[in-house]
Design an enzyme around this catalytic site. Structure first.
Site, PDB file in Angstrom:
ATOM      1  N   ARG A 192       0.786  -1.165  -0.066  1.00  0.00           N
ATOM      2  CA  ARG A 192      -0.028  -0.182  -0.020  1.00  0.00           C
ATOM      3  C   ARG A 192       1.136   1.473   0.031  1.00  0.00           C
ATOM      4  NH1 ARG A 192      -5.401  -0.854   0.482  1.00  0.00           N
ATOM      5  NH2 ARG A 192      -6.176  -3.009   1.266  1.00  0.00           N
ATOM      6  N   ASP A 240      -8.455 -21.025  14.309  1.00  0.00           N
ATOM      7  CA  ASP A 240      -7.144 -20.682  13.885  1.00  0.00           C
ATOM      8  C   ASP A 240      -6.334 -21.996  13.580  1.00  0.00           C
ATOM      9  OD1 ASP A 240      -4.914 -18.696  13.704  1.00  0.00           O
ATOM     10  OD2 ASP A 240      -3.974 -19.564  15.648  1.00  0.00           O
ATOM     11  N   LYS A 278      -3.768 -18.619   4.714  1.00  0.00           N
ATOM     12  CA  LYS A 278      -5.066 -18.666   5.602  1.00  0.00           C
ATOM     13  C   LYS A 278      -5.239 -17.588   6.554  1.00  0.00           C
ATOM     14  CE  LYS A 278      -3.117 -20.896   9.969  1.00  0.00           C
ATOM     15  NZ  LYS A 278      -3.865 -19.928  10.738  1.00  0.00           N
ATOM     16  N   HIS A 281      -4.358 -26.680   9.938  1.00  0.00           N
ATOM     17  CA  HIS A 281      -3.290 -27.560  10.295  1.00  0.00           C
ATOM     18  C   HIS A 281      -3.560 -28.900  10.868  1.00  0.00           C
ATOM     19  CE1 HIS A 281      -1.117 -23.740   9.814  1.00  0.00           C
ATOM     20  NE2 HIS A 281      -1.105 -23.469  11.015  1.00  0.00           N
ATOM     21  N   ASP A 337      -0.706 -23.890   3.491  1.00  0.00           N
ATOM     22  CA  ASP A 337      -0.766 -24.356   4.802  1.00  0.00           C
ATOM     23  C   ASP A 337       0.785 -24.585   5.383  1.00  0.00           C
ATOM     24  OD1 ASP A 337      -0.880 -25.128   7.214  1.00  0.00           O
ATOM     25  OD2 ASP A 337      -2.461 -26.417   7.289  1.00  0.00           O
ATOM     26  N   HIS A 338       1.364 -23.694   5.901  1.00  0.00           N
ATOM     27  CA  HIS A 338       2.989 -23.748   6.195  1.00  0.00           C
ATOM     28  C   HIS A 338       3.249 -25.200   6.910  1.00  0.00           C
ATOM     29  CE1 HIS A 338       1.841 -21.623   9.690  1.00  0.00           C
ATOM     30  NE2 HIS A 338       3.092 -22.442  10.263  1.00  0.00           N
ATOM     31  N   LYS A 387       6.743 -26.171  23.446  1.00  0.00           N
ATOM     32  CA  LYS A 387       6.372 -25.928  22.018  1.00  0.00           C
ATOM     33  C   LYS A 387       6.500 -27.288  21.261  1.00  0.00           C
ATOM     34  CE  LYS A 387       7.542 -23.382  17.768  1.00  0.00           C
ATOM     35  NZ  LYS A 387       6.289 -22.997  17.073  1.00  0.00           N
TER      36      LYS A 387
END
Length: 503
Positions: A51, A246, A159, A251, A188-189, A356
């Protein structure tokens, strides 16, 4: 999923949203890694579209500085110079097809001439979803979307692809009015991770596993996508989405389909996606009463992780102080087909959990204890296969072995395969394979329209019930915990428990 072509087709990549975080942290580092491994063609260029108005030289300087920060390790100066010569930029209002898109068309002509590129273009829309159809329509209106004379045009959409079944269908319809399905790449990574791709090779390339990959031998399957982080700077978006929207329709359902699908007739894109689609359609839909017993939601409160005191979700920036948005979701799913009848799939995802990690756990049934009735073995170790998707990609097989000594006793042992140990560390953003596949026209790892709609068809009834009956106990788990007590009860009722540790 063919790798017969080592170098991608000559092409121009056009990135809408080129000044955003995704571009600097993931897309350009991924392109750099592809170029370093000689997967990018010499006849290649990138046009950034944003932009804000920027001179091409200023955009080039920004991207090179970002690359030095995010590629990891010392940069290859010659490679940076190669990139710098191939980076272009134009800016303006995405709603303005009279100037911005005419500028893009003119710049594409100049770039193709300068780098001898045969007018193959792929567009990466790193923009809010509400702009997908609008931008694609303006590209097409300006004569830059149609495939003709052997030249291809492809579109990658980030996504979220819709936020419920109605919006997903609407978006599919709008894009279908502009593009053909084979031009659309819904990214989708997670599917760019080596271990995810390895599921197909592991299952169908090893004859010892596929014969036992069914209800006769497998007790249940668990899929965990856990994050230590909270919502960070995404509070505004996350508070309108939540953990279910999400993570699960994209995923986690992708992981389920690869884990549960039947052998495809080939690794061609539609052959693989046909089998994935069958699994999504075989997942039993939730009736409203099922939601109360087979779905759990949670929201994190204050707590400690790594000796750091962390705030509750409702205290996060841009989050409603009375928010009823879930930051944790767990489901019990049933796949209504011959292979998986009676085998529950337990899935969960959440923020502010202790670690994680993303794991797929295949829990096998117990062997009969009868043979060991006159020994000191009181219970047998159950075999468990864990596919570690992140952060440490690999596979662990858990089984029992006799403890050395004069009596029969059993100990638990693990057999580990780790990608780094066997193949060396590969610096990857997770986008390399996906960008490369788009350039070569391989859509295997991208969602098809029917897959997107089938996924939303499963979760929409859950969203409807959760919206109609707001949670009354939020926050219901501490930061640093493994989610609400109801998530444990979801498995306890079936005599099972979550696998919360890596051992």
């Amino acid at each position: 999923m063919s790798n017969t072509q080592r170098t991608a087709d000559p092409c121009v990549m056009v990135i809408f949203g080129a000044t955003g975080d995704l571009t600097k942290r993931k897309l350009f580092p991924a392109l750099y890694n592809l170029a370093k491994e000689k997967f990018l063609p010499e006849n290649f260029a990138i046009i950034g579209v944003g932009r804000q108005e920027l001179e091409i030289a200023d955009f080039r300087n920004k991207i090179i500085a970002d690359l030095k920060e995010f590629i990891g390790g010392a940069p290859d100066e010659k490679m940076l110079e190669w990139f710098e010569q191939r980076i272009y930029y134009t800016g303006g209002d995405f709603d303005d097809d009279k100037k911005l898109f005419k500028d893009i068309k003119a710049l594409l002509g100049e770039v193709c001439a300068a780098h001898r590129i045969p007018e193959n273009y792929f567009y990466y829309l790193a923009t809010p979803p509400q702009l997908f159809a609008n931008v694609a329509g303006k590209i097409d209106k300006n004569g830059l979307g149609k495939e003709e004379n052997g030249k291809w045009r492809r579109f990658i959409f980030e996504k979220p692809f819709g936020r419920d079944i109605e919006s997903a269908k609407k978006l599919n319809y709008e894009l279908g009015e502009i593009l053909t399905e084979k031009q659309i790449y819904r990214i989708d990574h997670y599917l760019g991770k080596e271990t995810v791709q390895n599921i197909l090779v592991f299952r169908f390339g090893n004859s010892i596993f596929e014969p036992i990959w069914n209800r006769n031998f497998i007790d249940h399957v668990q899929i965990t996508v856990a994050e230590k982080l909270g919502v960070e700077s995404r509070g505004g978006y996350y508070d309108t989405a939540g953990a279910l929207r999400d993570m699960i329709p994209n995923h986690i359902f992708q992981l389920i389909t690869l884990t549960a699908m039947e052998p495809p007739v080939s690794f061609e894109a539609d052959a693989v996606r046909d089998e994935q689609s069958k699994i999504l359609h075989a997942i039993q839909p939730f009736a409203p009463e099922d939601v109360l017993h087979k779905a759990v939601r949670g929201q994190y409160g204050a707590g400690d992780i790594d000796e750091k005191n962390l705030a509750a979700y409702r205290s996060e920036e841009q989050v409603n102080p009375q928010s009823n948005t879930e930051t944790f979701a767990a489901l019990k799913l049933s796949i209504d087909n011959w292979r998986w009848a009676g085998v529950p799939f337990y899935i969960r995802t959440g923020k502010r959990l202790p670690a994680k990690r993303t794991d797929i756990t295949i829990q096998f049934k117990k062997a009969p204890l009868l043979l060991f009735r006159d020994t000191s073995v009181e219970k047998l170790t159950t075999n468990r296969l864990v596919i570690h998707v992140q952060p440490d990609e690999g596979i662990t097989l858990h089984f029992g072995a006799k403890v050395p000594g004069p009596i029969v006793n059993m100990g638990e042992v693990d057999m580990d395969f780790n990608y780094v140990d066997h193949f060396g560390e590969q610096i990857s953003t997770g986008y390399e394979r996906l960008l490369y596949d788009c350039m070569t026209g391989d859509a295997t790892l991208f969602q098809r329209a029917d897959m997107v709609e089938a996924s939303w068809q499963i979760v929409s009834p859950i969203l409807d019930v959760w919206q109609a009956i707001p949670a009354r106990d939020f926050p219901n788990y501490e930061s640093g915990g493994w989610g609400p007590a109801d998530a444990d009860e979801l498995l306890n009722r079936d005599g099972r428990r979550w696998k919360n540790t890596l051992d």
